[in-house]
Design a protein around this motif. Structure first.
Motif, PDB file in Angstrom:
ATOM      1  N   SER A 147       0.592  -1.319   0.021  1.00  0.00           N
ATOM      2  CA  SER A 147      -0.048  -0.189  -0.233  1.00  0.00           C
ATOM      3  C   SER A 147       1.175   1.368   0.150  1.00  0.00           C
ATOM      4  N   GLY A 148       0.159   2.569  -0.451  1.00  0.00           N
ATOM      5  CA  GLY A 148       0.770   3.931  -0.109  1.00  0.00           C
ATOM      6  C   GLY A 148       1.933   4.150  -1.293  1.00  0.00           C
ATOM      7  N   LEU A 149       1.293   3.025  -2.549  1.00  0.00           N
ATOM      8  CA  LEU A 149       2.145   3.290  -3.859  1.00  0.00           C
ATOM      9  C   LEU A 149       1.513   4.349  -4.492  1.00  0.00           C
ATOM     10  N   THR A 150       0.019   4.831  -4.745  1.00  0.00           N
ATOM     11  CA  THR A 150      -0.441   6.143  -5.046  1.00  0.00           C
ATOM     12  C   THR A 150      -0.211   7.566  -4.266  1.00  0.00           C
ATOM     13  N   THR A 151       0.194   7.756  -3.046  1.00  0.00           N
ATOM     14  CA  THR A 151       0.823   8.768  -2.018  1.00  0.00           C
ATOM     15  C   THR A 151       2.007   8.677  -2.688  1.00  0.00           C
ATOM     16  N   ALA A 152       3.068   7.617  -2.954  1.00  0.00           N
ATOM     17  CA  ALA A 152       4.662   7.812  -2.931  1.00  0.00           C
ATOM     18  C   ALA A 152       4.666   8.416  -4.325  1.00  0.00           C
ATOM     19  N   ALA A 153       3.472   8.288  -5.100  1.00  0.00           N
ATOM     20  CA  ALA A 153       3.497   8.795  -6.851  1.00  0.00           C
ATOM     21  C   ALA A 153       3.201  10.255  -6.330  1.00  0.00           C
ATOM     22  N   SER A 154       2.363  10.330  -5.539  1.00  0.00           N
ATOM     23  CA  SER A 154       1.756  11.797  -5.242  1.00  0.00           C
ATOM     24  C   SER A 154       2.662  13.073  -4.442  1.00  0.00           C
ATOM     25  N   LEU A 155       3.208  12.241  -3.775  1.00  0.00           N
ATOM     26  CA  LEU A 155       4.752  13.234  -3.229  1.00  0.00           C
ATOM     27  C   LEU A 155       5.520  13.287  -4.794  1.00  0.00           C
ATOM     28  N   TRP A 156       5.764  12.985  -5.578  1.00  0.00           N
ATOM     29  CA  TRP A 156       7.237  12.995  -6.290  1.00  0.00           C
ATOM     30  C   TRP A 156       6.340  13.596  -7.303  1.00  0.00           C
TER      31      TRP A 156
END
Length: 240
Positions: A101-110
């Motif tokens: 989990s958290g892949l979308t959040t990591a992408a949004s940070l990037w």
């Protein structure tokens, strides 16, 4: 400050910082609404930080622009932001059993870091367009994905069950009665301890196809009270 391309007014600096706060905050609001680890304030900080570094890279060394032995490279610090933002993204990604989990959040940070760099460079159209596309993806495409692809989503359950004749078949029939499709089932005897083996216990991994959340809740309620199931873990396959 220096003259020409290396000069910028304080008013323009303030506009770019405020715009980066707005862009990062809008993306962060969606993540906060979805109860993710990196939310409103985190996205604002990332976007403002990227904007500040971009401004520093372009205008912070303007007094050295006329030096004979100095070559200005506005992209140098920006390149470090792109590579350095990875440590925040890695902190947002979590693994729990079969689940990541958290892949979308990591992408949004990037991507908010990229938006911040665009704002800092005065690339307003691209920064605003990117913010719009990100919000469209997180809000509307997320709902569309849940609606049209929910049938294809797989749920994974790990159970510790009493390994007696007919018990496992009864559990499978219970699932099928509730409309759940058993896609895959693996009996893992290696993970069972010696005491579990002596008590005829076994670990079973199920991969299930479930149409909606209500069906999942109903199934979990029945499994929790089933006499043959000693314990189980629900592992949702694709959280964002």
């Amino acid at each position: 400050m220096g003259e020409g391309v290396w000069a910028i007014s304080y008013w323009e600096l303030a506009i770019r910082i405020v715009l980066s706060v707005a862009a990062g905050g809008l993306v962060g609001l969606e993540r906060e609404w979805s109860n993710r680890a990196a939310g409103f304030r985190t996205h604002i900080l990332v976007c403002v930080g990227a904007t500040s570094i971009m401004l520093l890279s372009i205008y912070g060394f303007s007094e050295f622009a006329d030096e004979a032995n100095v070559r200005m490279d506005p992209a140098r610090l920006a390149a470090q932001v792109i590579s350095g933002i990875g440590f925040l993204g890695a902190g947002a990604i979590m693994r729990n059993g079969f689940t990541i989990s958290g892949l979308t959040t990591a992408a949004s940070l990037w991507v908010v870091a990229a938006i911040g760099l665009c704002v800092g460079a005065g690339f307003y159209f691209v920064s605003l367009l990117t913010t719009f596309v990100v919000l469209f993806s997180l809000f509307l495409l997320n709902r569309w994905e849940k609606r049209f692809f929910s049938v294809k989503r797989r749920q994974k359950l790990e159970m510790n069950v009493c390994c007696q004749s007919g018990h496992l078949g009864e559990i499978v029939r219970l699932m099928e009665t509730n409309g759940v499709v058993v896609v895959e089932m693996n009996v893992d005897k290696k993970e069972s301890s010696e005491s579990e083996k002596s008590d005829n216990r076994v670990n079973v991994h199920f991969k299930l196809k479930i149409k909606d959340g209500d069906m999942l809740v109903k199934l979990v309620d029945q499994l929790a009270t089933h006499p043959y199931i000693l314990s189980f873990r629900q592992l949702v396959s694709n959280p964002a």
